[in-house]
Structures are given as structure tokens and as C-alpha cells.
Motif scaffolding. Structure first.
Motif, PDB file in Angstrom:
ATOM      1  N   THR B  26      20.427   4.163  -3.413  1.00 59.38           N
ATOM      2  CA  THR B  26      19.658   4.790  -3.743  1.00 59.38           C
ATOM      3  C   THR B  26      18.524   4.281  -5.022  1.00 59.38           C
ATOM      4  O   THR B  26      17.027   4.628  -4.734  1.00 59.38           O
ATOM      5  CB  THR B  26      20.375   5.615  -3.589  1.00 59.38           C
ATOM      6  N   ILE B  28      18.502   1.284  -4.712  1.00 57.84           N
ATOM      7  CA  ILE B  28      17.416   0.171  -4.563  1.00 57.84           C
ATOM      8  C   ILE B  28      16.249   0.536  -4.276  1.00 57.84           C
ATOM      9  O   ILE B  28      14.988   0.149  -4.402  1.00 57.84           O
ATOM     10  CB  ILE B  28      18.427  -0.581  -3.450  1.00 57.84           C
ATOM     11  N   GLN B  29      16.298   1.767  -3.020  1.00 57.87           N
ATOM     12  CA  GLN B  29      15.113   2.966  -2.569  1.00 57.87           C
ATOM     13  C   GLN B  29      13.801   2.890  -3.151  1.00 57.87           C
ATOM     14  O   GLN B  29      12.894   2.564  -3.906  1.00 57.87           O
ATOM     15  CB  GLN B  29      15.582   3.721  -1.587  1.00 57.87           C
ATOM     16  N   ILE B  30      14.307   3.093  -4.912  1.00 58.12           N
ATOM     17  CA  ILE B  30      13.733   4.161  -5.460  1.00 58.12           C
ATOM     18  C   ILE B  30      12.902   2.969  -6.971  1.00 58.12           C
ATOM     19  O   ILE B  30      11.985   2.403  -7.204  1.00 58.12           O
ATOM     20  CB  ILE B  30      14.716   5.276  -6.496  1.00 58.12           C
ATOM     21  N   ALA B  33      12.465  -1.423  -4.707  1.00 56.96           N
ATOM     22  CA  ALA B  33      12.110  -0.888  -3.122  1.00 56.96           C
ATOM     23  C   ALA B  33      10.691  -2.113  -3.505  1.00 56.96           C
ATOM     24  O   ALA B  33      10.102  -3.162  -2.558  1.00 56.96           O
ATOM     25  CB  ALA B  33      11.737  -0.349  -2.161  1.00 56.96           C
ATOM     26  N   ILE B  36      10.349  -5.841  -4.088  1.00 53.23           N
ATOM     27  CA  ILE B  36      11.326  -6.495  -2.823  1.00 53.23           C
ATOM     28  C   ILE B  36      10.393  -7.204  -1.685  1.00 53.23           C
ATOM     29  O   ILE B  36      10.647  -7.172  -1.718  1.00 53.23           O
ATOM     30  CB  ILE B  36      12.620  -5.476  -2.424  1.00 53.23           C
ATOM     31  N   ASN B  39       7.030  -8.792  -1.976  1.00 56.08           N
ATOM     32  CA  ASN B  39       7.681 -10.466  -1.955  1.00 56.08           C
ATOM     33  C   ASN B  39       6.955 -11.402  -0.931  1.00 56.08           C
ATOM     34  O   ASN B  39       7.194 -10.816   0.487  1.00 56.08           O
ATOM     35  CB  ASN B  39       8.966 -10.573  -1.765  1.00 56.08           C
ATOM     36  N   TYR B  41       7.862 -14.325   0.593  1.00 53.82           N
ATOM     37  CA  TYR B  41       8.812 -14.486   1.816  1.00 53.82           C
ATOM     38  C   TYR B  41       9.284 -12.610   2.885  1.00 53.82           C
ATOM     39  O   TYR B  41       9.242 -13.561   4.069  1.00 53.82           O
ATOM     40  CB  TYR B  41      10.335 -14.843   1.633  1.00 53.82           C
ATOM     41  N   ASN B  42       8.602 -12.234   2.182  1.00 52.83           N
ATOM     42  CA  ASN B  42       9.109 -10.957   3.318  1.00 52.83           C
ATOM     43  C   ASN B  42       7.816 -10.909   4.838  1.00 52.83           C
ATOM     44  O   ASN B  42       6.455 -10.041   3.775  1.00 52.83           O
ATOM     45  CB  ASN B  42       8.775  -9.966   2.760  1.00 52.83           C
ATOM     46  N   LYS B  43       8.065 -10.610   5.995  1.00 54.64           N
ATOM     47  CA  LYS B  43       7.331 -11.264   6.968  1.00 54.64           C
ATOM     48  C   LYS B  43       7.002 -10.050   7.186  1.00 54.64           C
ATOM     49  O   LYS B  43       6.120  -9.803   8.701  1.00 54.64           O
ATOM     50  CB  LYS B  43       8.059 -12.015   7.756  1.00 54.64           C
ATOM     51  N   ARG B  44       7.367  -9.081   6.920  1.00 60.50           N
ATOM     52  CA  ARG B  44       7.428  -7.263   7.649  1.00 60.50           C
ATOM     53  C   ARG B  44       5.978  -7.643   7.267  1.00 60.50           C
ATOM     54  O   ARG B  44       4.819  -6.829   7.848  1.00 60.50           O
ATOM     55  CB  ARG B  44       8.030  -6.662   7.024  1.00 60.50           C
ATOM     56  N   ALA B  47       3.435  -8.554   9.586  1.00 59.46           N
ATOM     57  CA  ALA B  47       3.155  -7.428  10.592  1.00 59.46           C
ATOM     58  C   ALA B  47       2.479  -6.203  10.630  1.00 59.46           C
ATOM     59  O   ALA B  47       1.794  -5.810  11.706  1.00 59.46           O
ATOM     60  CB  ALA B  47       5.779  -6.432  10.730  1.00 59.46           C
ATOM     61  N   THR B 125       0.981   4.627  15.462  1.00 60.24           N
ATOM     62  CA  THR B 125       2.129   4.932  16.412  1.00 60.24           C
ATOM     63  C   THR B 125       1.964   5.405  17.098  1.00 60.24           C
ATOM     64  O   THR B 125       2.294   5.620  18.494  1.00 60.24           O
ATOM     65  CB  THR B 125       3.045   5.158  15.601  1.00 60.24           C
TER      66      THR B 125
END
Lengths: 516, 468
Positions: B26, B28-30, B33, B36, B39, B41-44, B47, B125
Motif C-alpha cells: 500500500t 508503494i502504491q500511494i 508509484a 517509480i 522512471n 527506464y520504465n518501458k511501460r 507501451a 480497451t
């Protein structure tokens, strides 16, 4: 509320059926082009699960929740694996089928064979054989020597060692506590239990005077002399004599199980060993006198840990140690020894930090993975990326990118679940494990037999700690050590050993009649 | 039973372990997140980009500067309609070469990652329709930008023009530049080029300010009216054994404060700086955000002011004429000039006026943010001196017929040995509409000779569209 629904089965299974239906339908929509095999697989899983559950309920096989929780976890794993790579998913379904068969097999075997606690040497030899196989035939996967490949079939011996390890600890304590109990019964009944009898060959050579004169060297003098007062040659065994004045009911000493019995047996051993007869060793082993010594026991435990460390199986080493120290905490009355053991592990950890590069890497990437983002810290950072990408509700099944994480289908599957099912999905999984562990503890608490109690406890601890070690690792709560997530991670050995272990737990759950 | 009692301890331990997992997840998520997820380096991030039509970028009058075209097979291409004209202001967004400029620091808006975009995401989606990013309306004026680029062509340096009353950046040019449409071909050369064409000098070029820094010293002098500002300039002054000279070592004779500004007399400013002392000079510099940035929405590099309130006399003397270890960015100097134009309030320069979503709804509107740096009166006094600089002093090349231009020249010595030419100014002096900072790197000419005429042209062009 009516506890039984359609077909006379408990309702929670419907929840599982619904969840599985929804997930597999969703999965079939995700796979393009449309692949009806997903639905067939899903249907197969649901049918398998439901039939097994009905058998457990109808045959009154004990705890009715363990299997449901396991099935929920396995089906979550299958869904995630199917989404990552249909081949993995399909293979996992096959392992699930085999796992269920072995679940019932181990249940039946554990029920039929009564004296599992008598094979302590079998468990040690089994473990050591598995280590031997690993070292001779093992292949190096990702820096660890932990896979044995025979033909097309490869397995991880450490998975089986876990169960041997728990059985070994359990039979040790059974042996130890039993001998203490039999002292009591012997005193009352005035005869030896067949189990503990020292062979005549030894008895004949036993010199009680000799013993008596030695006792004050290491014991309080009064005790030793007292024991010689009550010594009767008929009781036959020098080992028991010091116990006689410390029996329950003796108001002078409230402790029913004095902690010095091992030292006494030590004495008796040296006593025996001084006698020039070669067969004594063999006799002692056969009669489990040596194994009853707690230092021999500890030596075997640490041999396990050392061999695991030599295979560079950090996760397994930590797991084995935590299982051992937890049971040791519960059953060992010598607190000093407990602290020595905790201290010993601390020293081993510090030493391995300075001598083993891979231990150092684990620690530095835990403290700061961001500085080594393209190197050693890559995995854990990718895992954190996945977890944070999920947010609270997740991206949705098939809509995230968990495939960016290396080895996502085994060690990092929890991160994939967090990404696509969100924080709440991840929490749900953790809570499922928690309920499973809770059921395990509940079973362990109700069992009276020491061996069975420790087996139930040990199995529960394996899967509780294993979950914590890997989940804590991938979320960077603790240093990451490679180990599978029970029931969810891809892999036959891990799934099958878990099913066997919980089959045993299922068998144990019915024993006290509370769960059937 | 003893063993059961102890087993409960283990159960408690296990509960704590599981609880710690849930708490940490929790946490991390709050709390973690966002940082992170962003960053690099986050390939997302890529995407998401593949599923999003990046927003368009417009100038203040709605001229399309950058847009994404989707071809029939669904591939997307980022187009910069004026090639190199906005190479530094807008930058580029490329999978291979990364992102710079507005494309970088407004990336989340252009991809509509900010705020709640759930409906679009569900649409994407369900029916596979790509998400549409937000569009940006800039404060830049295409005509002025074009003019500034022409003026700077072939030179090395930067022009920043802004509205002194609001902080809107009207033009921002840095030379040399590059063509963001052609990165794949030019990249190797751009990286190797020692003139650093990839550097946005307007925001990230650090230069000694030279004589334009005298404006800040003047402000401090005016706040200390007891100071004797009259001086007999002989062309040199010796402070602590170091000799400082005027341009061409020419003495200016008897001077008051205004004449010192008009003629940009180094010796008198060095003397006054030493007399003001480290406290006054440093405090005034810090009020003008030296050592920081003037704020706003752009990633401006912090100016360098590596001094405390205890300064050696030699440091005081060099800082007072804008030399020493003092380094500033061109946009910071434009903001300093704007401060005098805006009655002593320094406006934070900004470049994005509005962020609109695909439906045309405004999701973000820029706010004008200002800080009162000096008093209204002192700002007016300095403005008058700056007008005199252009009317009769070093800045005569910036004169515009019928318009009162205020300005200050600078000729900054630097380690290359070839002087930088500076000019900052604004017009009309009575009711300023546009402020400008011009720097020509290693031009080898005085600010009056080289930078003032360019600034003049920018002001003329800027005043044409004065009804903005």
C-alpha cells in the motif's frame, strides 16, 4: 444461513466456480485469434476442482477449506500463466491434475501407514540422496545448481527435501519427547517400553558403580547420589536413573522434562564407548540414541543449510532456517541454545556477505536497485515498475505488460498479478495465503501427537515463510532471493511438492475429529 | 499446553509478516508509484505511447507547430511543421533518441496521462480506438519566433522575448539548432558537433552576464541613498592589488549614477559594489533569483551565484560588473529586464498557455506568477536610466523611431577569450509590451555593436502585434 447448497456442498466452492468462469471467459477474449481451447481448459479446471472438493466433503476427509484455497491460488496461477504464455498455462493445468492425484495419494498413504515417525534415518538419507543427485546431476540455472534433468523431465530436488526436512525434525522431537514420556510410564508400570530398550549386550557390560562415580563430575552431586540410591538393576538402563528424582509429582522439581537428559545420555554413551566393543556404534544408531542427542540433531540441520548454501540456493537456505528455528523455538526449552542458534545464523549471514559475491549482490540491490538499474538491479526494478503500473485496481487481465519482467512466470508472478489485478488483487492473494496458513496452524494446534503436530506445523511454516520470502522479495520489502510462489508460480516440482505436503495436512486435519 | 502457547507466538509472527507485506504494498502504491512509474527506464511508458495519439502543439494564434499523423495502417508519426524553428522550444519526441523540450516536460499532458482519463482508456480497451492526447497552446508568437530565428541565423547564441507583465514567453530561439524531423540522419553529427546544437542555450546556457548585471547593482545602490554615487573615472581602479579597467581603458571623467549606467562605467560600479558590501550585493542578487531560476513551467538551469554575504572586495568588484564566477541563463536575464518593465515584479516565464483535451475542454490554464523584487519607484528610476542608455549611451543601436526603448548592453569576458555580446531591454518604456534578452556567444563585439541591433529588430516585430 443454510450451510449446504446444491449437491449438498458448502457454498464457498461456488465463489471459486464463478471467479474461474469469469477469468477464463475474459482470458478467451484476450487471446487473439479467438481460441476456444481456453474455455475447454477453464472448464476442465473447474470440473476437476469441483469433483475433488465434493470427494473431500462427501468422504469426510477433514478440513474443507484447504483444498478450496489451494485451488483458488492454483487457478489464479493458471490464468496468469495462460495470459503470459498459453504453453505455460496448459502445462500448469496438467501439473494441477497430477497434483490433485498426488494430493489424494499422499492423504491415503499418510492415513494408511501409521508409523511415519519411525523412519528418521530414512528422512535424513532421503535428503542427502537428493543433495547428492543435485550435486552430481544438477544443472546450473541462473547461478544456482538446483535443477536436475533426466531426459526431458527436470525437477528441483530441494522441493522434496523440504518435506523430508520437516519429517526429520518432527520424528526427532517425537523420539526425544517420547523417551521422556516413557520414563514416566516406565516408572509407573515398572517395565520398559520395547521401543527404548537397550540391548542386553550393552546392559550386561554396564557397570553402575562406574556410572555413579562419574555423575558428580557434570551434575549436581546430590542428584547423582540420589539416583544411585534408587537405582535398580532391574530397570536396566543407566540413562533413566537420573530422571527418577525429577518426575512430575516430585514437588522438589516442578519441571517435568529436565533439560539435562541429553547430557546424561552423552555420559552413558561415553561410558558405553569406553567399553571395547565394536558393535556399540551400530547398536546406538539402530536404537536412535545418537540421533536423540541434540547436538547431532543440530549438526544434521546445519548440514542441510550448508548444502543448500553450497547450491547457492539462498531462498531455500533462509526458508529451511526459519522453519527450523520456529520449531526449535516451540520445542526447545534451552533458551540459551536457541539464542546460540540465532547468533550462529547471524554470523553465517555476515560471513557469507563478505565471502559470497551473490549474497552481497542481493543485499546491495535491495538497498539501492536504482543505481544499478541496467545491471544487477534490473529485475527488481522491473518488478516495481509492474507493481506501480497496476495501481489500486490493476490494468486488467491481459492489458498490462508483465512480460517486461525477467522470469515473470516463476519468481515474479506476484508482480504480474499486482500489475494486472492491482493492489487489491495482490492483497487478496496475500490474504488467501494467510487464510491457508491460518488453517494449517489451526490443525497443528488441535493435534496431540508430537510427530503429527510438528508435521502439520512444519508444512504450514514452509508455505507461510516461502510466501513471505518471495512476495517480500519482489516488492523490495526484504532482499530478493529466488524461490517460487507456492501454487501460483509455474513449475511442476514446486506445485507437486506443495500438493503432496497439503495432502498430508489434509490427512492430519481429520485426526482429531473436529474438522470432519 | 506449552507447545501450543509458543505456537501462538509463531502465529503472531506470521501475521505480522503478512501484514507488513500488505502495508508495504500500500505504501508503494500511494507514496512511491508516481516517481517509480515515471522512471525513464520504465518501458511501460512507450507501451502507452503506442496506444496514444500524441497531442498537437499550437502557437498563441492557433498555428500548428507539431502534430501526430496516423497513417492508414495505424502507425503514428510525429511531425514538426517548421523544421528547426522550434527545435529548442518544442524539442522532439522519438523512441530512439528520447525526448527534449516541451515534448519532454509536457509529455504526460501530450499523452493525456494526467488527470482522469478513464473513459478514453476504456474505449481504447474495448474498441481499440487509440487514446487522444491533450493539445497544447503555447505563448509563443510564430511570427516573432520566425523573425528571431532569422536574426540569429549563422550565429551562436540565444534570443528570449517575453511579455514583461505576464511572463508569457513570446519567442525563444537558440542557435545552432537542428531539424527534429530529420534526427535519424543528423544524429551522429549533432552529438559530435562541438558547438552543441542540441543544447537549448535559452534555458541551459550559462554565461557571465557582463555589464547587464549593473542593473541589479544599481537597484541596490538606489536602496542605499546615503551612498555617494558621484565619481571621477580615470579608466582604471585598483582593488586589493587587482586592477580593473574600463572598456578600452578609456576614462569617463566625472560621473553620476545615471551616467555610469549610460556609459557602463566599470570602475564606478566596482567601487560602488565594494562600498555596498557583500550583504547588500548578495541580498539583491538573491532577490533577483540568482543561484536559482526565475520559476515557471520550463526546466531552466539554475544561475550560478557562488557567493555568500561575506565577499572579498575583489569578488564584489567583479560581481558588480557581471564577471567573476557569476553565470546566468538568457531567459533569466529576460526575466530580470522584465522586472524593471513590470514595476519591480519579476514574472515567472512560462511557455504553455493552455492544455486542452481532445474534446476541446481546457484542462489546464497557465497562471501568472510574480514576485515583488524591488519597489515600483526604483524600477521606474532604473527604467529611465535604461531609456537613456538607448537614447544616448551604449545601446543606441536599439533605438526605434517614435518608441522609447529601455535597454542595457553587456560585453562579457569569458574563458574563450572572445567576448559575448549581451543586450536586454523592453519597449515601449512607458507601457512595456515586450522584453527581450539577446546573447551572441563569443561574438567578439560589444553588446551595443552586435546584440543591440538584433534586439531592436525583435522589439519592432514584437510591437507590430501589440494588440495581443
Amino acid at each position: 444461513m443454510k450451510p449446504y447448497g446444491l449437491l449438498g456442498i458448502r457454498r464457498p466452492v461456488y465463489v471459486l466456480i464463478i471467479v474461474n468462469l469469469l477469468f477464463f471467459v475474459l482470458l478467451s477474449l484476450h487471446v487473439r485469434p479467438l481460441d476456444p481451447s481456453v474455455l475447454i481448459v477453464g472448464g476442465g479446471v473447474i470440473i476437476l476442482m469441483t469433483i475433488s472438493y465434493i470427494i473431500i466433503v462427501k468422504r469426510r476427509m477433514g478440513d474443507q477449506y484447504i483444498f478450496l484455497i489451494i485451488s483458488m491460488l492454483v487457478s489464479l496461477g493458471i490464468i496468469m500463466l495462460y495470459r503470459l504464455n498459453p504453453d505455460y498455462g496448459l502445462a500448469q493445468v496438467k501439473w494441477y491434475g497430477l497434483g490433485i492425484v498426488l494430493y489424494f495419494t499422499s492423504y491415503i498413504l499418510f492415513r494408511i501407514i501409521k508409523n511415519w515417525d519411525k523412519y528418521i534415518y530414512g528422512y535424513i538419507i532421503g535428503s542427502m540422496l537428493l543433495f547428492l543427485i543435485t550435486f552430481t546431476l544438477g544443472t546450473n540455472v541462473g547461478g544456482s545448481i538446483n535443477w536436475v534433468k533426466i531426459g526431458n523431465f527436470s525437477f528441483q530436488p530441494a522441493e522434496a527435501t523440504k518435506i523430508f526436512f520437516v519429517f526429520f525434525i518432527a520424528s526427532y522431537y517425537k523420539l526425544k519427547l517420547n523417551s521422556e514420556e516413557t520414563f514416566v510410564s516406565r516408572e509407573q508400570k515398572g517395565k520398559l517400553s520395547t521401543n527404548d530398550r537397550i540391548p542386553d549386550s550393552i546392559l550386561q557390560e554396564q557397570d553402575c558403580r562406574d556410572y555413579e562415580s562419574r555423575v558428580p563430575d557434570s551434575h549436581s552431586g546430590t542428584r547423582g547420589h540420589k539416583s544411585s540410591d534408587t537405582f535398580t538393576p532391574n530397570a536396566g538402563k543407566t540413562i533413566i536413573s537420573p530422571e527418577e528424582d525429577t518426575l512430575p509429582g516430585d514437588s522438589a522439581d516442578p519441571d517435568p522434562y529436565p533439560d539435562n537428559d541429553d547430557t546424561v545420555s552423552d555420559l552413558s554413551q561415553t561410558d558405553i564407548l569406553t567399553k571395547p566393543k565394536a558393535l556399540n556404534y551400530m547398536e546406538l544408531i539402530r536404537n536412535k540414541q545418537i540421533i536423540k542427542n541434540k547436538y547431532v540433531f543440530l549438526a544434521i540441520i546445519y548440514l542441510h543449510l550448508f548444502l543448500l548454501l553450497a547450491q547457492r540456493e539462498l531462498g531455500m537456505t533462509v526458508l529451511f532456517y526459519t522453519i527450523f528455528i520456529s520449531i526449535f523455538y516451540i520445542y526447545e526449552e534451552d533458551y540459551k541454545l536457541l539464542f546460540y542458534n540465532i547468533g550462529a545464523m547471524g554470523i553465517i549471514l555476515v560471513l557469507s556477505y563478505f565471502t559470497l559475491a551473490h549474497v552481497r549482490v542481493r543485499l546491495t540491490t535491495w538497498i539501492d536497485p536504482w543505481g544499478q538499474i541496467t545491471g544487477k538491479g534490473y529485475q527488481i526494478v522491473q518488478s516495481l515498475f509492474a507493481i506501480t503500473a497496476g495501481g489500486f485496481f490493476g490494468t486488467g487481465l491481459g492489458l498490462g505488460n508483465p512480460d517486461y519482467i525477467p522470469v515473470v512466470h516463476t519468481d515474479f508472478i506476484f508482480s504480474a498479478i499486482c500489475e494486472e489485478m492491482g493492489l487489491f488483487g495482490g492483497m487478496a492473494v496475500v490474504l488467501l495465503y494467510f487464510i491457508l496458513v491460518y488453517r494449517g496452524f489451526k490443525i497443528a494446534l488441535t493435534i496431540k501427537d508430537t510427530f503429527k503436530k510438528i508435521v502439520a506445523l512444519g508444512i504450514t511454516l514452509i508455505y507461510g515463510y516461502q510466501t513471505f520470502i518471495i512476495v517480500g522479495g519482489v516488492i523490495k520489502l526484504i532482499p530478493l532471493t529466488g524461490i517460487t510462489l507456492p501454487f501460483i508460480s509455474y513449475g511442476g516440482s514446486s506445485l507437486i511438492s506443495a500438493f503432496i505436503a497439503f495432502g498430508i495436512l489434509q490427512a492430519l486435519s481429520g485426526l482429531e475429529g473436529r474438522f470432519s | 499446553m506449552e507447545s501450543n502457547r509458543k505456537m501462538v507466538h509463531i502465529i503472531i509472527l506470521m501475521s505480522i509478516l503478512f501484514l507488513s507485506i500488505i502495508i508495504y504494498l500500500t505504501y508503494i502504491q500511494i507514496f512511491r508509484a508516481e516517481s517509480i512509474a515515471q522512471n525513464p527506464y520504465n518501458k511501460r511508458q512507450w507501451a502507452i505511447e503506442d496506444k496514444t495519439i500524441r497531442g498537437s502543439i499550437y502557437d498563441r494564434n492557433g498555428i500548428v507547430l507539431a502534430e501526430t499523423r496516423v497513417s492508414e495502417d495505424g502507425t503514428m508519426e510525429r511531425l514538426y511543421n517548421y523544421d528547426g524553428l522550434y527545435s529548442h522550444a518544442i524539442g522532439y519526441s522519438s523512441k530512439q533518441y528520447g525526448k527534449t523540450g516541451i515534448e519532454f516536460y509536457y509529455n504526460n499532458d501530450l499523452l493525456s496521462l494526467t488527470g482522469d482519463n478513464t473513459v478514453a482508456k476504456i474505449k481504447e480497451t474495448v474498441i481499440g480506438q487509440p487514446i487522444e492526447g491533450h493539445d497544447l497552446s503555447l505563448t509563443l508568437d510564430h511570427k516573432l519566433q520566425k523573425k528571431a530565428e532569422q536574426l540569429l541565423r549563422g550565429k551562436t547564441g540565444s534570443i528570449v522575448a517575453m511579455n514583461p507583465k505576464t511572463g508569457e514567453v513570446l519567442a525563444m530561439v537558440s542557435k545552432p539548432d537542428y531539424n527534429p524531423n530529420n534526427l535519424a540522419v543528423e544524429w551522429e553529427g549533432l552529438v559530435d558537433d562541438e558547438r552543441s546544437p542540441l543544447l537549448n542555450r535559452s534555458l541551459a546556457g550559462l554565461y557571465p552576464p557582463g555589464s547587464i548585471y549593473k542593473l541589479i547593482i544599481t537597484a541596490s545602490v538606489l536602496e542605499n541613498p546615503e551612498m555617494d554615487t558621484n565619481y571621477n573615472c580615470t579608466g582604471t581602479i585598483t582593488i586589493d592589488g587587482y586592477t580593473l579597467t574600463d572598456f578600452n581603458k578609456k576614462g569617463h571623467g566625472f560621473l553620476d549614477l545615471e551616467r555610469s549606467v549610460i556609459l557602463s562605467c566599470n570602475t564606478n560600479f566596482a567601487r560602488m559594489g565594494v562600498e555596498l558590501g557583500g550583504k547588500n550585493v548578495t541580498q539583491m542578487s538573491k532577490r533577483f533569483m540568482m543561484g536559482k531560476t526565475p520559476g515557471g513551467d520550463m526546466p531552466i538551469v539554475e544561475s550560478r551565484y557562488p557567493y555568500g554575504e561575506n565577499m572579498k572586495p575583489t569578488d564584489l568588484a567583479t560581481v558588480s560588473i557581471g564577471q567573476g564566477r557569476l553565470l546566468v541563463t538568457p531567459i533569466h536575464m529576460a526575466a530580470v529586464a522584465s522586472t524593471f518593465a513590470n514595476k519591480g515584479t519579476m514574472m515567472a516565464p512560462y511557455i504553455v498557455e493552455k492544455v486542452k483535451n481532445a474534446e476541446g475542454m481546457v484542462v489546464m490554464m497557465a497562471e501568472n506568477r510574480g514576485t515583488q523584487v524591488i519597489s515600483d519607484d526604483i524600477a521606474d528610476e532604473i527604467t529611465d536610466m535604461m531609456v537613456a542608455v538607448v537614447r544616448e549611451g551604449t545601446g543606441r543601436n536599439a533605438r526605434i523611431y517614435g518608441v522609447n526603448v529601455a535597454g542595457k548592453t553587456g560585453t562579457a569576458q569569458n574563458e574563450t577569450g572572445i567576448d559575448h555580446s549581451w543586450f536586454v531591454g523592453f519597449a515601449p518604456a512607458e507601457n512595456p509590451k515586450i522584453a527581450v534578452a539577446v546573447i551572441l556567444e563569443s561574438e567578439g563585439k560589444t553588446g551595443g555593436e552586435a546584440a543591440a541591433p538584433i534586439a531592436r529588430e525583435v522589439l519592432v516585430e514584437g510591437l507590430k502585434g501589440v494588440d495581443r
